[in-house]
Design a protein around this motif. Structure first.
Motif, PDB file in Angstrom:
ATOM      1  N   ASN A  51      30.118  -4.276  24.240  1.00 22.11           N
ATOM      2  CA  ASN A  51      29.297  -3.568  25.224  1.00 22.11           C
ATOM      3  C   ASN A  51      27.858  -3.464  24.732  1.00 22.11           C
ATOM      4  O   ASN A  51      27.627  -3.130  23.556  1.00 22.11           O
ATOM      5  CB  ASN A  51      29.835  -2.156  25.456  1.00 22.11           C
ATOM      6  N   PRO A  52      26.871  -3.748  25.585  1.00 20.03           N
ATOM      7  CA  PRO A  52      25.472  -3.635  25.160  1.00 20.03           C
ATOM      8  C   PRO A  52      25.166  -2.243  24.602  1.00 20.03           C
ATOM      9  O   PRO A  52      25.555  -1.229  25.186  1.00 20.03           O
ATOM     10  CB  PRO A  52      24.693  -3.891  26.456  1.00 20.03           C
ATOM     11  N   ALA A  53      24.493  -2.202  23.461  1.00 19.34           N
ATOM     12  CA  ALA A  53      24.243  -0.930  22.786  1.00 19.34           C
ATOM     13  C   ALA A  53      23.411   0.028  23.614  1.00 19.34           C
ATOM     14  O   ALA A  53      23.538   1.253  23.492  1.00 19.34           O
ATOM     15  CB  ALA A  53      23.568  -1.184  21.440  1.00 19.34           C
ATOM     16  N   ASP A  54      22.548  -0.511  24.488  1.00 11.08           N
ATOM     17  CA  ASP A  54      21.678   0.367  25.277  1.00 11.08           C
ATOM     18  C   ASP A  54      22.346   0.875  26.550  1.00 11.08           C
ATOM     19  O   ASP A  54      21.735   1.596  27.335  1.00 11.08           O
ATOM     20  CB  ASP A  54      20.371  -0.352  25.624  1.00 11.08           C
ATOM     21  N   LEU A  58      27.003  -1.993  32.157  1.00 12.76           N
ATOM     22  CA  LEU A  58      28.351  -1.485  31.944  1.00 12.76           C
ATOM     23  C   LEU A  58      29.021  -1.237  33.293  1.00 12.76           C
ATOM     24  O   LEU A  58      28.356  -0.900  34.272  1.00 12.76           O
ATOM     25  CB  LEU A  58      28.314  -0.170  31.158  1.00 12.76           C
ATOM     26  N   PRO A  59      30.334  -1.395  33.379  1.00 13.09           N
ATOM     27  CA  PRO A  59      31.018  -1.062  34.625  1.00 13.09           C
ATOM     28  C   PRO A  59      30.864   0.425  34.938  1.00 13.09           C
ATOM     29  O   PRO A  59      30.702   1.253  34.025  1.00 13.09           O
ATOM     30  CB  PRO A  59      32.482  -1.399  34.324  1.00 13.09           C
ATOM     31  N   GLY A  61      31.663   4.072  35.375  1.00 17.46           N
ATOM     32  CA  GLY A  61      32.674   4.913  34.758  1.00 17.46           C
ATOM     33  C   GLY A  61      32.967   4.605  33.309  1.00 17.46           C
ATOM     34  O   GLY A  61      33.804   5.279  32.691  1.00 17.46           O
ATOM     35  N   GLU A  62      32.328   3.596  32.741  1.00 17.11           N
ATOM     36  CA  GLU A  62      32.538   3.276  31.327  1.00 17.11           C
ATOM     37  C   GLU A  62      32.190   4.499  30.480  1.00 17.11           C
ATOM     38  O   GLU A  62      31.138   5.113  30.642  1.00 17.11           O
ATOM     39  CB  GLU A  62      31.645   2.097  30.920  1.00 17.11           C
ATOM     40  N   PRO A  63      33.085   4.922  29.570  1.00 15.15           N
ATOM     41  CA  PRO A  63      32.804   6.089  28.728  1.00 15.15           C
ATOM     42  C   PRO A  63      31.529   5.898  27.915  1.00 15.15           C
ATOM     43  O   PRO A  63      31.322   4.842  27.305  1.00 15.15           O
ATOM     44  CB  PRO A  63      34.030   6.176  27.818  1.00 15.15           C
ATOM     45  N   LEU A  64      30.676   6.941  27.914  1.00 12.36           N
ATOM     46  CA  LEU A  64      29.387   6.859  27.232  1.00 12.36           C
ATOM     47  C   LEU A  64      29.311   7.856  26.088  1.00 12.36           C
ATOM     48  O   LEU A  64      29.936   8.917  26.111  1.00 12.36           O
ATOM     49  CB  LEU A  64      28.256   7.137  28.226  1.00 12.36           C
ATOM     50  N   ALA A  65      28.503   7.501  25.091  1.00  5.82           N
ATOM     51  CA  ALA A  65      28.179   8.419  24.005  1.00  5.82           C
ATOM     52  C   ALA A  65      27.033   9.322  24.438  1.00  5.82           C
ATOM     53  O   ALA A  65      26.461   9.164  25.522  1.00  5.82           O
ATOM     54  CB  ALA A  65      27.808   7.618  22.758  1.00  5.82           C
TER      55      ALA A  65
END
Length: 225
Positions: A51-54, A58-59, A61-65
């Protein structure tokens, strides 16, 4: 070169956000299968989910930090690297993907066609996500598929076996076999596998799921006798 088959090892990476059932055994069986494929000069292809670090592309709903980037499989981290025990050789392909299927927005299909591959041997993680998506896309693209049942896993055995049942029901070109039987096949020795005899071969109602899983297990055990 045995170029009618290719071994596709899906997302066997350092990422440790998921507790996977029997993962150590799956790694060992994958190592053994990889050894056979290399000895038989079968093309080997690895995938990495990255997954791109930035956090871009992303799809939904992709879980984010907390920083807005992905919480798993983040580019540039150790977690996206392939397990050291499965380190690719210099001449083996590594394909990065940003979605579940190894075919989505990658050149995997073109690479396989250039190698004249007809049968794709699939193993890796997770059975109910990236393996499942890749197998259905491979089927749609016209490949025969050997799915290595004990070299795949998921977060639960229920998810793993439910996915095996779905694929066995609807992927008509599929052979389900163990890593030991797959190695025999690659060595051109006699081997046993479970192939769908008709659509929805393992059809079941919700209350029948445990018994259907047991029926699948029994069929797989028979392939090892």
């Amino acid at each position: 070169m045995n170029n009618k088959n290719a071994l596709l090892i899906i997302d066997m990476q350092q990422e440790d956000s998921f507790v996977l059932e029997n993962f150590d055994a799956v790694v060992s069986q994958t190592i053994a299968l990889l050894h056979t494929a290399r000895h038989q000069r079968v093309p080997v292809i690895f995938t990495r989910h990255v997954n791109p670090a930035d956090g871009s592309d992303l799809p939904h709903g992709e879980p984010l930090a907390e920083d807005g980037g992905p919480s798993t499989y983040r580019a540039g981290t150790r977690q996206v690297e392939i397990l050291e025990s499965l380190t690719p050789h210099a001449d083996e392909l590594v394909i990065d993907k940003g979605r579940y299927s190894a075919f989505h927005r990658t050149d995997l299909d073109a690479r396989l066609k250039s190698l004249e591959v007809e049968t794709l041997i699939v193993c890796g993680v997770l059975t109910d996500v990236c393996v499942l998506s890749t197998v259905f896309d491979a089927f749609a693209l016209g490949y025969r598929i050997r799915l290595v049942s004990d070299a795949c896993t998921a977060t639960t055995q229920a998810a793993h076996y439910s996915s095996l049942l779905i694929m066995t029901n609807w992927v008509y070109s599929l052979e389900l076999l163990t890593s030991a039987q797959c190695s025999k096949a690659l060595e051109n020795r006699g081997y046993l596998s479970l192939a769908p005899e008709h659509p929805d071969m393992f059809a079941h109602q919700p209350h029948e799921l445990p018994g259907t899983i047991a029926r699948l297990q029994a069929n797989l055990v028979r392939t090892q006798e």
